[in-house]
Design an enzyme around this catalytic site. Structure first.
Site, PDB file in Angstrom:
ATOM      1  N   GLN A 198     -11.285   3.715   5.061  1.00  0.00           N
ATOM      2  CA  GLN A 198     -11.732   2.346   5.324  1.00  0.00           C
ATOM      3  C   GLN A 198     -10.769   1.642   6.286  1.00  0.00           C
ATOM      4  O   GLN A 198     -10.355   0.498   6.064  1.00  0.00           O
ATOM      5  CB  GLN A 198     -11.861   1.571   4.010  1.00  0.00           C
ATOM      6  CG  GLN A 198     -13.097   1.914   3.217  1.00  0.00           C
ATOM      7  CD  GLN A 198     -14.380   1.474   3.927  1.00  0.00           C
ATOM      8  OE1 GLN A 198     -14.397   0.505   4.671  1.00  0.00           O
ATOM      9  NE2 GLN A 198     -15.469   2.199   3.688  1.00  0.00           N
ATOM     10  N   SER A 199     -10.458   2.294   7.376  1.00  0.00           N
ATOM     11  CA  SER A 199      -9.492   1.756   8.342  1.00  0.00           C
ATOM     12  C   SER A 199     -10.072   0.591   9.137  1.00  0.00           C
ATOM     13  O   SER A 199     -11.063   0.729   9.852  1.00  0.00           O
ATOM     14  CB  SER A 199      -9.075   2.869   9.310  1.00  0.00           C
ATOM     15  OG  SER A 199      -8.357   2.349  10.401  1.00  0.00           O
ATOM     16  N   ASN A 200      -9.411  -0.562   9.024  1.00  0.00           N
ATOM     17  CA  ASN A 200      -9.771  -1.710   9.871  1.00  0.00           C
ATOM     18  C   ASN A 200      -9.426  -1.423  11.331  1.00  0.00           C
ATOM     19  O   ASN A 200     -10.124  -1.866  12.251  1.00  0.00           O
ATOM     20  CB  ASN A 200      -9.027  -2.962   9.402  1.00  0.00           C
ATOM     21  CG  ASN A 200      -9.450  -3.399   8.020  1.00  0.00           C
ATOM     22  OD1 ASN A 200     -10.634  -3.506   7.722  1.00  0.00           O
ATOM     23  ND2 ASN A 200      -8.479  -3.646   7.160  1.00  0.00           N
TER      24      ASN A 200
END
Length: 365
Positions: free
Chosen positions: A102-104
Site C-alpha cells: 500500500q505504498s503512497n
C-alpha cells in the site's frame, strides 16, 4: 535599521532580517536544481484547535501536505518534482520504483509519470504477508493500476534495489531509457523536496508572525525527515524537529536520516550546518511492524477524523499522529506554544484496511 526602536524590538527586527536573508539564500540554492511543478504549493498551514482543547496541550497546527494535489496528494509529490525533473533531464522515458503493497509513494509516482508522459513500472514488496484482497488490490494498488503503471509483486525481504536494477536492464534491452527512483523517493534529489518544505513553512510562519516551537511527522525511508533537517539547518531555524518512526529501530532510523541529511546539505553547500543532535526519531509506535495496524493508530486516526475532519493513513501518518498524541499526554511538549504536525497524506490506503477500524454499520431508518 531604525536605531530608535526599543532594544527588544530592535533585536526582533534584526533576527527577522537575518531569517529573511537565509530564506532568500536557500531559495536561490534550490533554484539551481531541475524541477517540474507537480504539486499545489504552498500547502495550507491550519490550526487544530479542537485537538488542542481535547489534549490540553500547546496549540496544534497541521501542515497539509495531504493537499499537494497529485492523485489525492501526499508528501512524495514534493520529492517527485525534483526526481522527475532529473529523470527527464537525463533523457528517461520510463521510471521504476518500489515500495510496500500500500505504498503512497508508488501511487504518486504512477500519477506523476502519467502526467509527464512517462512509462511507469512499480515493484511492490509484501512486508505484511496479508492475502486479503482489499489490501492487495484496493487502495493505492488500485490507483497505481488506474494511472497506467505496471505492477509486480516481490516477496518480503527481497533486495528491492537489486530487483529494480534487474528490471531496468530488461527494459534497456527492449530499447527503453529507465530512471530508477528509490523507495520513498529518498535520496539527495528527493530530499530537496523537503528542504523546500522547510523553506515554505518558514515563509508561512513569518507571514503569520507565528513562532513554531516543534515540528512532528512520520519518518520511514528517511527522505522527508532528512530534507527537513537539512532545510531547517540551512535556515538556522530553532524549530525542534521530531520524526515518529514507522519501520526501523531508533538507532538505525536516526543514522539513515543523518547520513542523508548531511549529503543533501552538501549539495546545498551547507553540510556543516547539519548536526547529529538535531536528528531525533521516536520509534516506539511501530507496533508489530511496518504496515501492520496498531490500536493507538486506530484510536488516533478516528480521533482526528471526528475532531478535525481530517483523514490520515494507517501505515505512516496515522502512526505519526499516534506518537504526537501520546507524547503530548506524557508532557513532551510542555512549555511549548505552537506545535505543527506535518500531514504526509495517504488516506487512499485506508481502503486497503477496512477491517482495522471496527466501525458500526449504517442506520437503515
Amino acid at each position: 535599521m531604525n536605531q530608535s526602536l526599543p532594544n527588544e524590538e530592535l533585536e526582533h527586527a534584526q533576527q527577522a532580517g537575518r531569517a529573511a536573508a537565509l530564506r532568500k539564500d536557500l531559495a536561490s540554492a534550490l533554484a539551481g536544481f531541475p524541477r517540474v511543478r507537480l504539486g499545489h504549493l504552498p500547502t495550507p498551514l491550519e490550526p487544530m484547535d479542537r485537538l488542542s482543547e481535547a489534549l490540553g496541550g500547546p496549540r496544534f497546527w497541521v501542515k497539509r501536505d495531504d493537499c499537494t494535489g497529485l492523485s489525492s496528494g501526499g508528501n512524495k509529490t514534493r520529492k517527485l518534482e525534483f526526481l522527475m525533473a532529473e529523470a527527464i533531464a537525463g533523457g528517461a522515458d520510463t521510471v521504476i520504483t518500489q515500495g510496500a503493497t500500500q505504498s503512497n509513494h508508488a501511487r504518486q509516482t504512477a500519477a506523476a509519470a502519467a502526467k509527464l508522459g512517462l512509462a511507469c513500472h512499480i515493484l511492490l514488496e509484501d512486508r505484511t504477508g496479508s492475502n486479503d484482497a482489499q489490501y492487495t488490490l484496493n487502495g493505492n494498488v488500485l490507483l497505481d493500476r488506474l494511472h497506467g503503471a505496471s505492477v509486480a509483486k516481490r516477496p518480503g525481504g527481497a533486495d528491492m534495489a537489486a530487483e529494480m536494477e534487474a528490471l531496468a536492464e530488461q527494459l534497456k534491452a527492449k530499447g527503453a531509457h529507465p530512471y530508477i527512483i528509490p523507495g520513498g523517493g529518498s535520496n539527495t534529489t528527493g530530499a530537496l523536496g523537503y528542504v523546500n518544505c522547510a523553506l515554505e513553512l518558514s515563509e508561512q510562519a513569518a507571514a503569520m508572525d507565528l513562532q513554531i516551537d516543534a515540528l512532528v511527522h512520520a519518518t520511514g525511508s528517511s527522505g522527508t525527515q532528512a530534507g527537513l533537517v537539512a532545510g531547517l539547518a540551512a535556515l538556522a531555524s530553532p524549530i525542534w524537529l521530531l520524526g515518529i518512526g514507522v519501520r526501523a529501530p531508533q538507532e538505525k532510523q536516526e543514522g539513515m536520516v543523518f547520513d542523508l541529511a548531511k549529503r543533501t546539505a552538501e549539495r546545498l553547500g551547507c553540510a556543516d550546518a547539519v548536526l547529529r543532535e538535531n536528528v531525533r526519531a521516536n520509534c516506539n509506535y511501530v507496533g508489530a511492524g511496518y504496515g501492520i495496524p496498531t490500536e493507538g493508530m486506530v484510536r488516533s486516526l478516528r480521533m482526528l477524523a471526528e475532531l478535525e475532519g481530517l483523514l490520515f493513513d494507517p501505515v505512516y501518518s496515522g502512526k505519526g499522529l499516534d506518537g504526537l498524541i501520546d507524547l503530548t499526554r506524557q508532557g513532551a511538549f510542555e512549555g511549548m506554544k505552537n506545535v505543527v504536525f506535518l500531514h504526509t497524506g495517504g488516506s487512499a490506503a485506508l481502503f486497503g484496511y477496512p477491517d482495522a477500524f471496527d466501525l458500526p454499520g449504517y442506520q437503515t431508518h
